[in-house]
Design an enzyme around this catalytic site. Sequence first.
Site, PDB file in Angstrom:
ATOM      1  N   ASP A  26      22.204  17.967  -6.948  1.00  0.00           N
ATOM      2  CA  ASP A  26      21.046  19.956  -7.301  1.00  0.00           C
ATOM      3  C   ASP A  26      21.320  20.757  -7.122  1.00  0.00           C
ATOM      4  OD1 ASP A  26      19.613  20.298  -5.219  1.00  0.00           O
ATOM      5  OD2 ASP A  26      17.886  19.039  -5.392  1.00  0.00           O
ATOM      6  N   HIS A  79      21.772  20.061  -2.770  1.00  0.00           N
ATOM      7  CA  HIS A  79      21.660  18.796  -2.351  1.00  0.00           C
ATOM      8  C   HIS A  79      23.179  17.675  -2.629  1.00  0.00           C
ATOM      9  CE1 HIS A  79      17.308  19.667  -1.931  1.00  0.00           C
ATOM     10  NE2 HIS A  79      17.429  19.677  -0.301  1.00  0.00           N
ATOM     11  N   SER A 135      15.105  17.775   4.059  1.00  0.00           N
ATOM     12  CA  SER A 135      15.271  17.210   2.376  1.00  0.00           C
ATOM     13  C   SER A 135      16.766  17.179   3.144  1.00  0.00           C
ATOM     14  CB  SER A 135      15.812  18.921   1.878  1.00  0.00           C
ATOM     15  OG  SER A 135      16.109  19.261   2.622  1.00  0.00           O
TER      16      SER A 135
END
Length: 357
Positions: free
Chosen positions: A321, A324, A40
């Site tokens: 978040d 990340h 991610s």
Amino acid sequence: MTRELSLFYRFFIFVTLIQVISTVVAGEPQVPCYFIFGDSLVDSGNNNGLTTAAKANYWPYGIDFPQGVRGRFTNGRTVADIIGQLLGFPKFIPPYATATDQEINTGVNYGSGSAGIREESGSHLGNRISMDRQLVNHQTTISRLLALQNNKTFTDEYLKKCIYLVNIGSNDYINNYLIPIIYTTSSTYTVEQYAAVLVQEYSQQLKTVYNLGARKIALFGLGQIGCTPAEIKRFGTDGKPCVEWINDAVKLFNDELKSLVDELNSDYLDARFTFINLTSISAPQGDVPLPNVPCCQLMEDGQCVPNSSPCLVRDLTVFYDGFHPSEISNTLIATRSYISVSPTDTYPYDISHLARL
Ligand SMILES: *[C@@H]1O[C@H](CO)[C@@H](O)[C@H](O)[C@H]1NC(C)=O
Ligand SMILES: *[C@@H]1O[C@H](CO)[C@@H](O)[C@H](O)[C@H]1NC(C)=O
């Protein structure tokens, strides 16, 4: 606050300088093509069509991205996006899921949220494209390129000139080893054994990357997973800024990965591998480091609550978040990977050097 601001301003001046330099030099990219593998931290939309909880194709992800919500797990550009710009690519490298024949000449992004080196990592969240499957996808891209370019010698030479960026391994901890009620790795391996087993498997995957024609390969070490807001919330820190035992476990992996870079560079004399040290690059700056808190409102799993309002001053937040980095952190990471500032940032080459080799 004043000290934090002045640090960020200094950093901004540095970033702006690099962007000016790269614009002046621009015209042609430094290399003809750029391929991205990982999780991610680099995914630019490959998970959008998958059945998984690990998706970021909803607001407020992408709030600062020029094309809005695309599936990036941050407010703006990822590290891979910014490195692409520093390399001089006028457009973002397309995700494998949607890349057209016209687009694949300059490279493809295979990154997939929740993916790991190990096949099972992230499986409790749903589908994902593991590192092994990303390599299969790369093979497909090469077949497409061979057909499009219609000259095998040309394609082989072409692939050797590309930059290959690999950023994987975090989910082998976050979405595997650190969840003992679902995954068995922590009862099978000590942290030392696990780091060794992971790097062993990674080394096979990197040999495949080499066998598929790569010669300029940048490997991102893992960030300080123990400093992410989600892990801090989950495990507590005993009064320290971060969960130290997690950072210690991650350090074992990073040390092994750096040794692997030496090994690969001596085994493959016609290729160059380099290690990007996120611990060095993201070391807290100044006496009053920014707190490890997220910018958006979090769901239980550490992702942003859909359609919630994020913090306003996003250039002063390390995390977007629960896991990340924000775009400003990504900018710092990308610029120092591209041109290292401290001797410990990259080993043995920064990416600008790798591109020129
Ligand atoms: C194929 O590519 C090679 C390397 O670029 C070139 O030297 C050769 O002339 C090309 N062959 C054809 C048939 O175009
Ligand atoms: C990364 O950099 C830090 C210094 O900030 C250093 O202590 C550490 O040993 C480096 N890690 C590796 C694997 O080189």
